[in-house]
Design an enzyme around this catalytic site. Structure first.
Site, PDB file in Angstrom:
ATOM      1  N   CYS A 181      52.375  87.384  26.209  1.00  0.00           N
ATOM      2  CA  CYS A 181      53.127  87.271  24.741  1.00  0.00           C
ATOM      3  C   CYS A 181      53.264  88.944  24.331  1.00  0.00           C
ATOM      4  O   CYS A 181      52.427  89.626  24.556  1.00  0.00           O
ATOM      5  CB  CYS A 181      52.026  86.307  23.798  1.00  0.00           C
ATOM      6  SG  CYS A 181      52.877  86.321  22.089  1.00  0.00           S
ATOM      7  N   GLU A 205      57.683  80.006  21.723  1.00  0.00           N
ATOM      8  CA  GLU A 205      58.382  80.357  20.419  1.00  0.00           C
ATOM      9  C   GLU A 205      58.105  79.440  19.225  1.00  0.00           C
ATOM     10  O   GLU A 205      57.862  79.862  18.153  1.00  0.00           O
ATOM     11  CB  GLU A 205      59.625  80.812  20.697  1.00  0.00           C
ATOM     12  CG  GLU A 205      59.842  81.695  21.749  1.00  0.00           C
ATOM     13  CD  GLU A 205      59.018  83.093  21.808  1.00  0.00           C
ATOM     14  OE1 GLU A 205      58.711  83.465  20.441  1.00  0.00           O
ATOM     15  OE2 GLU A 205      58.695  83.577  22.904  1.00  0.00           O
ATOM     16  N   HIS A 264      54.620  79.555  17.845  1.00  0.00           N
ATOM     17  CA  HIS A 264      54.472  80.755  16.782  1.00  0.00           C
ATOM     18  C   HIS A 264      54.836  80.497  15.429  1.00  0.00           C
ATOM     19  O   HIS A 264      54.360  80.951  14.382  1.00  0.00           O
ATOM     20  CB  HIS A 264      55.425  81.852  17.190  1.00  0.00           C
ATOM     21  CG  HIS A 264      54.976  82.887  18.428  1.00  0.00           C
ATOM     22  ND1 HIS A 264      53.633  83.728  18.202  1.00  0.00           N
ATOM     23  CD2 HIS A 264      55.284  83.050  19.440  1.00  0.00           C
ATOM     24  CE1 HIS A 264      53.307  84.200  19.047  1.00  0.00           C
ATOM     25  NE2 HIS A 264      54.163  84.119  20.091  1.00  0.00           N
TER      26      HIS A 264
END
Length: 185
Positions: free
Chosen positions: A107, A151, A154
């Site tokens: 990441c 993603e 996140h």
């Protein structure tokens, strides 16, 4: 794009807020900057010149923006380019079959190696909005599925290592039959 929010920043643990569509000018500009960073990070010459880490996906919270925006720029298993900029993405279907990256995930906000396998659904179906305000629905498999799940996590305040088995990092939780997919080259 020099200042990624690092893993110990509480901003990465917040659920990002949905945005209105069509995208406001600031959100269009943010997505363009994010996409440009990904393109540049995949160019060997630019990577060396600007000391960039290679990336295939980026979510707005990684830049301290708590909004549900993400971009990915990668290729699928057949070599087709996948270039997406999405708002308010939701996984609406996912397979029970699990996959993982054999070398583990990384990441841009985690500037250290983290060892362990991250189980992900082999296939996902995503609903989102694109810049024009139109609804988007797509099905993704393999590596692209992993990138999107990373993603979208996140946007929910989840980091990839939250999904690693804490007692045995190389044992997959829930499905010992998970199979590896290609790694980022």
């Amino acid at each position: 794009m020099d200042d990624f929010v690092r893993e110990n920043d509480p901003a990465l643990r917040k659920v990002a807020r949905e945005i209105s569509v069509p995208f406001a000018k600031e959100h269009r500009e943010l997505l363009q900057e994010m996409r440009t960073f990904l393109l540049n990070s995949q160019d060997t010459t630019l990577c060396k010149r600007y000391e960039l880490r290679r990336g295939v996906g980026l979510a707005a919270p990684q830049l301290g923006k708590s909004v549900q925006l993400l971009t990915i720029y990668t290729s699928d298993e057949e070599g087709n380019q996948v270039d997406l900029q999405l708002a308010n993405p939701k996984i609406v279907k996912q397979s029970e079959e699990l996959i993982y990256l054999a070398s583990g995930e990384g990441c841009l906000s985690v500037n250290r190696p983290v060892y362990g396998l991250v189980p992900r659904s082999a296939t996902i179906e995503v609903e989102a909005s694109i810049q024009s305000g139109k609804a988007f629905r797509g099905t993704f498999e393999g590596f692209t599925s992993i990138v999107l799940q990373h993603e979208i996590d996140h946007l929910q305040g989840i980091l990839f290592y939250d999904r690693i088995n804490k007692e045995n990092p190389f044992h997959l939780l829930g499905n010992p039959c998970a199979k590896p997919v290609r790694d980022l080259q």
